[in-house]
Design a protein around this motif. Structure first.
Motif, short mmCIF file in Angstrom:
data_model
loop_
_atom_site.label_atom_id
_atom_site.label_comp_id
_atom_site.label_asym_id
_atom_site.label_seq_id
_atom_site.Cartn_x
_atom_site.Cartn_y
_atom_site.Cartn_z
N GLN A 335 0.83 -1.21 0.00
CA GLN A 335 0.00 0.00 0.00
C GLN A 335 0.86 1.26 0.00
O GLN A 335 0.51 2.25 -0.64
N GLY A 336 1.96 1.21 0.72
CA GLY A 336 2.86 2.36 0.76
C GLY A 336 3.81 2.43 -0.40
O GLY A 336 4.63 3.35 -0.50
N ASN A 337 3.72 1.44 -1.31
CA ASN A 337 4.57 1.39 -2.50
C ASN A 337 6.06 1.43 -2.17
O ASN A 337 6.85 2.09 -2.86
N ILE A 338 6.44 0.74 -1.08
CA ILE A 338 7.87 0.69 -0.73
C ILE A 338 8.43 -0.72 -0.83
O ILE A 338 9.63 -0.92 -0.64
N LEU A 339 7.58 -1.72 -1.12
CA LEU A 339 8.08 -3.09 -1.26
C LEU A 339 9.03 -3.19 -2.45
O LEU A 339 10.13 -3.75 -2.33
N ASP A 340 8.64 -2.64 -3.58
CA ASP A 340 9.50 -2.70 -4.76
C ASP A 340 10.81 -1.93 -4.57
O ASP A 340 11.88 -2.43 -4.97
N PRO A 341 10.79 -0.71 -3.95
CA PRO A 341 12.07 -0.04 -3.68
C PRO A 341 12.99 -0.85 -2.77
O PRO A 341 14.22 -0.84 -2.96
N ILE A 342 12.42 -1.53 -1.77
CA ILE A 342 13.23 -2.38 -0.89
C ILE A 342 13.87 -3.50 -1.69
O ILE A 342 15.07 -3.79 -1.57
N VAL A 343 13.05 -4.14 -2.54
CA VAL A 343 13.56 -5.22 -3.39
C VAL A 343 14.63 -4.67 -4.33
O VAL A 343 15.67 -5.30 -4.56
N GLY A 344 14.38 -3.49 -4.90
CA GLY A 344 15.35 -2.89 -5.81
C GLY A 344 16.66 -2.59 -5.13
O GLY A 344 17.74 -2.81 -5.70
N PHE A 345 16.59 -2.07 -3.90
CA PHE A 345 17.81 -1.77 -3.13
C PHE A 345 18.61 -3.05 -2.87
O PHE A 345 19.83 -3.09 -3.07
N LEU A 346 17.91 -4.11 -2.43
CA LEU A 346 18.60 -5.36 -2.15
C LEU A 346 19.16 -5.97 -3.43
O LEU A 346 20.25 -6.57 -3.42
N SER A 347 18.42 -5.82 -4.52
CA SER A 347 18.89 -6.36 -5.80
C SER A 347 20.17 -5.67 -6.24
O SER A 347 21.12 -6.31 -6.69
N ASP A 348 20.19 -4.32 -6.11
CA ASP A 348 21.40 -3.58 -6.49
C ASP A 348 22.57 -3.95 -5.59
O ASP A 348 23.72 -4.04 -6.04
N LEU A 383 8.59 -13.17 4.52
CA LEU A 383 9.76 -13.11 3.65
C LEU A 383 9.46 -13.34 2.17
O LEU A 383 10.08 -12.70 1.31
N ILE A 384 8.54 -14.26 1.86
CA ILE A 384 8.33 -14.62 0.46
C ILE A 384 7.93 -13.44 -0.41
O ILE A 384 8.42 -13.31 -1.55
N PRO A 385 7.04 -12.54 0.05
CA PRO A 385 6.73 -11.38 -0.81
C PRO A 385 7.95 -10.53 -1.13
O PRO A 385 7.97 -9.83 -2.15
N ILE A 386 8.97 -10.56 -0.29
CA ILE A 386 10.21 -9.82 -0.55
C ILE A 386 11.21 -10.67 -1.32
O ILE A 386 11.81 -10.24 -2.30
N PHE A 387 11.37 -11.91 -0.88
CA PHE A 387 12.36 -12.79 -1.50
C PHE A 387 12.00 -13.20 -2.93
O PHE A 387 12.90 -13.40 -3.75
N SER A 388 10.72 -13.35 -3.24
CA SER A 388 10.33 -13.80 -4.59
C SER A 388 10.79 -12.82 -5.66
O SER A 388 11.51 -13.22 -6.60
N PRO A 389 10.38 -11.54 -5.58
CA PRO A 389 10.88 -10.61 -6.61
C PRO A 389 12.38 -10.38 -6.53
O PRO A 389 13.04 -10.15 -7.55
N LEU A 390 12.95 -10.47 -5.31
CA LEU A 390 14.39 -10.33 -5.17
C LEU A 390 15.10 -11.45 -5.91
O LEU A 390 16.07 -11.22 -6.65
N GLY A 391 14.62 -12.66 -5.71
CA GLY A 391 15.21 -13.80 -6.41
C GLY A 391 15.05 -13.68 -7.92
O GLY A 391 15.97 -14.03 -8.68
N ASP A 392 13.88 -13.18 -8.36
CA ASP A 392 13.68 -12.99 -9.80
C ASP A 392 14.73 -12.05 -10.37
O ASP A 392 15.31 -12.31 -11.44
N ASN A 393 14.99 -10.95 -9.65
CA ASN A 393 15.97 -9.97 -10.14
C ASN A 393 17.40 -10.49 -10.10
O ASN A 393 18.26 -10.02 -10.86
#
Length: 466
Positions: A335-348, A383-393
């Motif tokens: 809802q706060g649209n910060i899940l993707d930025p967190i994943v992006g930060f970890l991916s980088d 964890l899975i909502p964070i780890f899934s897109p992180l793993g994809d990246n």
């Protein structure tokens, strides 16, 4: 085993029960911190694409969007939304408890175990192999989870009859069950839940997971055999004796029929997942059907079946709603649209790292987090909502990502002081936590190596289906 928290009557002292920290409190604190973070972290979103019905984030597509901070009142709405979103898996967990309660009420499992350990001379190795196979199967299928505490006295009885220590007796039950449970091949509240959250087919990837589970079980059995032989050679335990059980329980034809019905249902569901793509809802329905069949075979009345089933469900309400509570954190982050930025930060952050090293790092992170969040189902939902897109990246398959979480949770179950089930088992056997850690440390060390090798193989073969 701490995937779902069940209170064991008489397993722990009242004082111990009061001192145990509730996983709900920790999850609520994380939920509040997540809401605060929506006002601090810049909002952003990935573009998404759908392949074969599965949604993936497009790598490198993260872009800024308008801030949408979560207000205090919305935190509690998120809890409701998290429970609603997780309803299918919550009901599967509840119905698992109902089925196990009905099976337990018939006495089939307890009687079968008592029959195996009664009125015959059994060698040390044979006892270890029998308990290892039985409890590993019960653990890896999710039949025995937190209720393993109820079977610890049987292990203590057999160990005492053989002149062995309570440590060996506890390990015969708890550690062998953990070996199966920690790499759950068919556990609905572990592998089923985590794969559901990652949008994977239910119980897919069974071959590599099954091999890993087998290695876990073999490690425990070989270790116990070596320990017992060493203790006997040193004269620290008595010579083997006749195993005498105080109980007069005798396994009957009805008990055998109940166990056969359970096995047939399990095989039928496995076939259904492969040929008909059965998933969570079908498994829940089969648990209801099996509960009725088992109750009828056990000559339980209709009211007794219903009441026992509901009582079993009620014991798992706490664990079931932990999944919803953890899901609320994901709702707030989205809802706060910060899940993707967190994943992006970890991916980088992990981009320069080889996918195999990233997988091991995710595994270690999940293991460390499990010391704080004793509920594995709650940790998976977190964890899975964070780890899934992180793993994809990072170029990891969803199956590998799921396994990093499952193995991370599993390897900690046998050494975590926050596990109510472990502490209850040790209290039942009057074993100190320090002595237990010293005893199981070699096993856990070998398990750790097996976990790392499994993940490396998973990365190398692009363990799928995706």
């Amino acid at each position: 085993m701490s995937q779902v928290n069940i209170e064991q009557k008489g397993a722990v002292q009242p004082g111990a029960a009061r001192s145990e920290q509730s996983p709900y409190l920790l999850l609520f604190i994380i939920l509040v911190l997540a809401a605060v973070a929506t006002w601090i972290i810049p909002a952003g979103k990935f573009d998404h694409e759908t392949r074969n019905g599965i949604t993936f984030a497009v790598k490198g597509s993260l872009h800024e969007v308008a801030r949408s901070g979560v207000y205090p009142g919305e935190i509690f709405m998120a809890i409701v939304q998290g429970v609603i979103k997780a309803a299918p898996i919550i009901f599967l967990i509840l119905f698992t408890g109902g089925l196990l309660a009905v099976i337990e009420a018939t006495g089939a499992i307890a009687t079968a175990l008592n029959s195996l350990s009664r009125s015959t001379k059994i060698s040390d190795t044979r006892v270890i192999l029998i308990f290892g196979v039985i409890f590993a199967i019960l653990g890896t299928t999710g039949v025995v989870q937190n209720s393993v505490v109820a079977f610890v006295p049987i292990g203590l009885l057999v160990a005492r009859s053989l002149g062995l220590s309570p440590m060996i007796g506890t390990a015969l039950v708890y550690l062998t069950c953990a070996a199966g449970f920690n790499v759950s091949v068919l556990g609905p509240a572990t592998t089923g839940l985590t794969q559901h959250l990652a949008q994977l087919p239910l119980f897919s990837g069974m071959l590599l997971r099954g091999i890993t589970c087998l290695l876990f079980v073999i490690t425990v059995m070989v270790y116990l055999i070596i320990q017992v032989k060493r203790l006997r050679a040193d004269g620290q335990v008595r010579s083997e004796q006749m195993v005498q059980s105080d109980t007069k329980l005798v396994i009957t034809g009805r008990h055998k029929l109940i166990l056969i019905a359970c096995a047939v249902t399990l095989l039928a569901f496995m076939a259904g997942t492969v040929t008909l793509h059965w998933a969570t809802n079908e498994m829940s329905a089969m648990f209801i059907i099996l509960s009725i069949v088992v109750g009828m075979i056990g000559r339980m009345s209709g009211s007794a079946i219903a009441n026992t089933f509901l009582a079993g469900c009620s014991q798992l309400v706490k664990g079931g709603f932990i999944v919803g509570m953890a899901g609320a954190i994901s709702v707030v982050l989205q809802q706060g649209n910060i899940l993707d930025p967190i994943v992006g930060f970890l991916s980088d952050l992990l981009a320069p790292v080889h996918p195999a090293i990233a997988a091991v790092g995710m595994f270690v992170s999940a293991a460390l987090m499990h010391f704080g969040i004793s509920s594995g189902s709650g940790e998976s939902a977190l964890l899975i909502p964070i780890f899934s897109p992180l793993g994809d990246n990072l170029g990891l398959t969803r199956q590998v990502t799921v396994q990093t979480v499952l193995l991370g949770e599993g390897i900690v179950n046998s050494i975590s002081p926050t596990s109510g089930v472990l502490m209850a088992a040790l209290a039942t056997a009057n074993i100190s936590f320090g002595k237990w850690i010293k005893f199981v440390a070699p096993v856990v060390a070998i398990w750790f190596v097996i976990c790392v090798v499994t993940l490396l193989i998973g990365v190398a073969i692009n363990w799928g289906p995706f």
